[in-house]
Write a protein that holds these residues in place. Structure first.
Motif, PDB file in Angstrom:
ATOM      1  N   GLU A  50       0.963  -1.113  -0.150  1.00 59.07           N
ATOM      2  CA  GLU A  50      -0.057   0.004   0.109  1.00 59.07           C
ATOM      3  C   GLU A  50       0.766   1.409  -0.025  1.00 59.07           C
ATOM      4  O   GLU A  50       0.536   2.145  -0.723  1.00 59.07           O
ATOM      5  CB  GLU A  50      -0.962   0.185   1.199  1.00 59.07           C
ATOM      6  N   VAL A  51       1.962   1.360   0.698  1.00 55.29           N
ATOM      7  CA  VAL A  51       2.836   2.568   0.866  1.00 55.29           C
ATOM      8  C   VAL A  51       3.587   2.340  -0.471  1.00 55.29           C
ATOM      9  O   VAL A  51       3.630   3.664  -1.126  1.00 55.29           O
ATOM     10  CB  VAL A  51       3.811   2.329   2.135  1.00 55.29           C
ATOM     11  N   ASP A  52       3.902   1.691  -1.185  1.00 56.88           N
ATOM     12  CA  ASP A  52       4.715   1.597  -2.367  1.00 56.88           C
ATOM     13  C   ASP A  52       3.800   2.211  -3.448  1.00 56.88           C
ATOM     14  O   ASP A  52       4.054   2.895  -4.020  1.00 56.88           O
ATOM     15  CB  ASP A  52       5.020  -0.030  -2.504  1.00 56.88           C
ATOM     16  N   GLU A  53       2.499   1.577  -3.252  1.00 51.67           N
ATOM     17  CA  GLU A  53       1.272   2.161  -4.445  1.00 51.67           C
ATOM     18  C   GLU A  53       1.138   3.650  -4.086  1.00 51.67           C
ATOM     19  O   GLU A  53       1.030   4.511  -5.003  1.00 51.67           O
ATOM     20  CB  GLU A  53       0.147   1.547  -4.141  1.00 51.67           C
ATOM     21  N   LYS A  54       1.151   4.277  -2.999  1.00 51.23           N
ATOM     22  CA  LYS A  54       0.971   5.504  -2.687  1.00 51.23           C
ATOM     23  C   LYS A  54       2.067   6.402  -2.955  1.00 51.23           C
ATOM     24  O   LYS A  54       1.985   7.616  -3.495  1.00 51.23           O
ATOM     25  CB  LYS A  54       0.619   5.671  -1.077  1.00 51.23           C
ATOM     26  N   LEU A  55       3.252   5.735  -2.741  1.00 52.38           N
ATOM     27  CA  LEU A  55       4.273   6.539  -2.974  1.00 52.38           C
ATOM     28  C   LEU A  55       4.567   6.624  -4.453  1.00 52.38           C
ATOM     29  O   LEU A  55       5.013   7.735  -4.993  1.00 52.38           O
ATOM     30  CB  LEU A  55       5.745   5.877  -2.350  1.00 52.38           C
ATOM     31  N   ALA A  56       4.549   5.642  -5.318  1.00 54.54           N
ATOM     32  CA  ALA A  56       4.352   5.735  -6.662  1.00 54.54           C
ATOM     33  C   ALA A  56       3.413   6.746  -7.411  1.00 54.54           C
ATOM     34  O   ALA A  56       3.491   7.496  -8.153  1.00 54.54           O
ATOM     35  CB  ALA A  56       3.791   4.368  -7.293  1.00 54.54           C
ATOM     36  N   TRP A  57       2.170   6.850  -6.654  1.00 50.25           N
ATOM     37  CA  TRP A  57       1.096   7.924  -6.949  1.00 50.25           C
ATOM     38  C   TRP A  57       1.722   9.331  -6.488  1.00 50.25           C
ATOM     39  O   TRP A  57       1.723  10.105  -7.619  1.00 50.25           O
ATOM     40  CB  TRP A  57      -0.225   7.564  -6.266  1.00 50.25           C
ATOM     41  N   LEU A  58       2.261   9.428  -5.463  1.00 52.07           N
ATOM     42  CA  LEU A  58       2.637  10.794  -5.009  1.00 52.07           C
ATOM     43  C   LEU A  58       3.851  11.160  -6.176  1.00 52.07           C
ATOM     44  O   LEU A  58       3.992  12.336  -6.558  1.00 52.07           O
ATOM     45  CB  LEU A  58       3.400  10.542  -3.716  1.00 52.07           C
ATOM     46  N   LEU A  59       4.741  10.083  -6.570  1.00 57.19           N
ATOM     47  CA  LEU A  59       6.005  10.644  -7.253  1.00 57.19           C
ATOM     48  C   LEU A  59       5.928  10.531  -8.689  1.00 57.19           C
ATOM     49  O   LEU A  59       6.296  11.441  -9.455  1.00 57.19           O
ATOM     50  CB  LEU A  59       6.902   9.738  -6.662  1.00 57.19           C
ATOM     51  N   LEU A  60       5.209   9.687  -8.900  1.00 58.41           N
ATOM     52  CA  LEU A  60       5.232   9.575 -10.653  1.00 58.41           C
ATOM     53  C   LEU A  60       3.862  10.183 -11.313  1.00 58.41           C
ATOM     54  O   LEU A  60       3.938  10.630 -12.596  1.00 58.41           O
ATOM     55  CB  LEU A  60       5.138   7.957 -11.045  1.00 58.41           C
ATOM     56  N   ASP A  61       3.037  10.195 -10.630  1.00 59.96           N
ATOM     57  CA  ASP A  61       1.650  10.890 -11.177  1.00 59.96           C
ATOM     58  C   ASP A  61       1.674  12.250 -10.585  1.00 59.96           C
ATOM     59  O   ASP A  61       0.993  13.058 -11.431  1.00 59.96           O
ATOM     60  CB  ASP A  61       0.103  10.276 -10.465  1.00 59.96           C
ATOM     61  N   ASP A  62       2.347  12.549  -9.612  1.00 56.02           N
ATOM     62  CA  ASP A  62       2.502  13.865  -9.268  1.00 56.02           C
ATOM     63  C   ASP A  62       1.208  14.717  -9.017  1.00 56.02           C
ATOM     64  O   ASP A  62       1.189  15.929  -9.671  1.00 56.02           O
ATOM     65  CB  ASP A  62       3.612  14.673 -10.132  1.00 56.02           C
ATOM     66  N   PRO A  63       0.447  14.288  -8.307  1.00 56.84           N
ATOM     67  CA  PRO A  63      -0.952  14.923  -8.061  1.00 56.84           C
ATOM     68  C   PRO A  63      -0.863  16.491  -7.413  1.00 56.84           C
ATOM     69  O   PRO A  63      -1.972  17.226  -7.648  1.00 56.84           O
ATOM     70  CB  PRO A  63      -1.699  13.930  -7.277  1.00 56.84           C
ATOM     71  N   PHE A  64       0.214  16.559  -6.724  1.00 57.15           N
ATOM     72  CA  PHE A  64       0.303  17.988  -6.279  1.00 57.15           C
ATOM     73  C   PHE A  64       1.350  18.884  -6.990  1.00 57.15           C
ATOM     74  O   PHE A  64       1.694  19.954  -6.583  1.00 57.15           O
ATOM     75  CB  PHE A  64       0.972  17.974  -4.740  1.00 57.15           C
ATOM     76  N   GLU A  65       1.645  18.390  -8.065  1.00 56.74           N
ATOM     77  CA  GLU A  65       2.561  19.417  -8.955  1.00 56.74           C
ATOM     78  C   GLU A  65       3.843  19.883  -8.355  1.00 56.74           C
ATOM     79  O   GLU A  65       4.084  20.982  -8.386  1.00 56.74           O
ATOM     80  CB  GLU A  65       1.587  20.393  -9.702  1.00 56.74           C
TER      81      GLU A  65
END
Length: 187
Positions: free
Chosen positions: A142-157
């Motif tokens: 779960e943490v790995d998925e959340k980090l991938a989202w934060l880093l690679l999808d960059d939702p906070f620009e």
């Protein structure tokens, strides 16, 4: 001579971050290595719950932001973890409803933007580090998925460059060194 950069290595637990930092520290002798907040806080007498509670992750988040902010002008620094690591843990914690992301987001983004590069060490298909029996593999994923989202999808620009590394220790080191070398040629 490599680029003068501020680099953080991030990822869930037991993916090889500290091993990568150690190897990079040996190869980038002009870089100062900053240990992860967990160890620094422990050295200062902070007592963590087992497993860490929400407040433990908040304290690590605070400390991580302070490390980035205090040395903002310093170059040639390798950070073991960054604030995004702790966002990943906080957002997946069983008490995550008690965590107000909006309260922290501006400062997290500001501190992350002091970095030149974030090296993301994801869980790989063939896991490189055996998990002890007491570790929760679902939480780690779960943490790995959340980090991938934060880093690679960059939702906070965030706008910070992210390098996702894969393979053996030496392959990961080579990937980072190649990126640091490209930075030197661009300057």
């Amino acid at each position: 001579m490599g680029a003068r950069m501020r680099i953080a290595v991030t990822g869930t637990h037991r993916v090889g971050k500290s091993t990568l930092i150690e190897a990079l520290g040996e190869r980038l002798a002009e870089y100062r290595v900053v240990d992860e907040p967990y160890h620094l806080l422990e050295e200062d007498g902070y007592e963590f719950a087992s497993p860490p509670c929400l407040e433990d992750f908040l304290e690590q988040l605070r400390h991580s932001m302070e490390l980035l902010e205090d040395g903002e002008g310093a170059r040639n620094v390798l950070f073991d973890r960054c604030p995004l690591d702790f966002l990943g843990y906080l957002l997946t914690h069983e008490e995550s409803d008690s965590f107000d992301l909006e309260e922290w987001l501006a400062r997290v983004c500001s501190s992350i933007r002091t970095l030149d590069l974030v090296v993301f060490v994801p869980i790989e298909e063939r896991d490189r580090i055996q998990l002890p029996a007491h570790e929760d593999p679902e939480r780690r994923a779960e943490v790995d998925e959340k980090l991938a989202w934060l880093l690679l999808d960059d939702p906070f620009e965030l706008g910070v460059e992210v390098l996702s590394v894969h393979g053996s220790r030496s392959e990961r080191v080579t990937q980072v060194l190649e990126r640091v070398g490209r930075g030197a040629r661009r300057r």
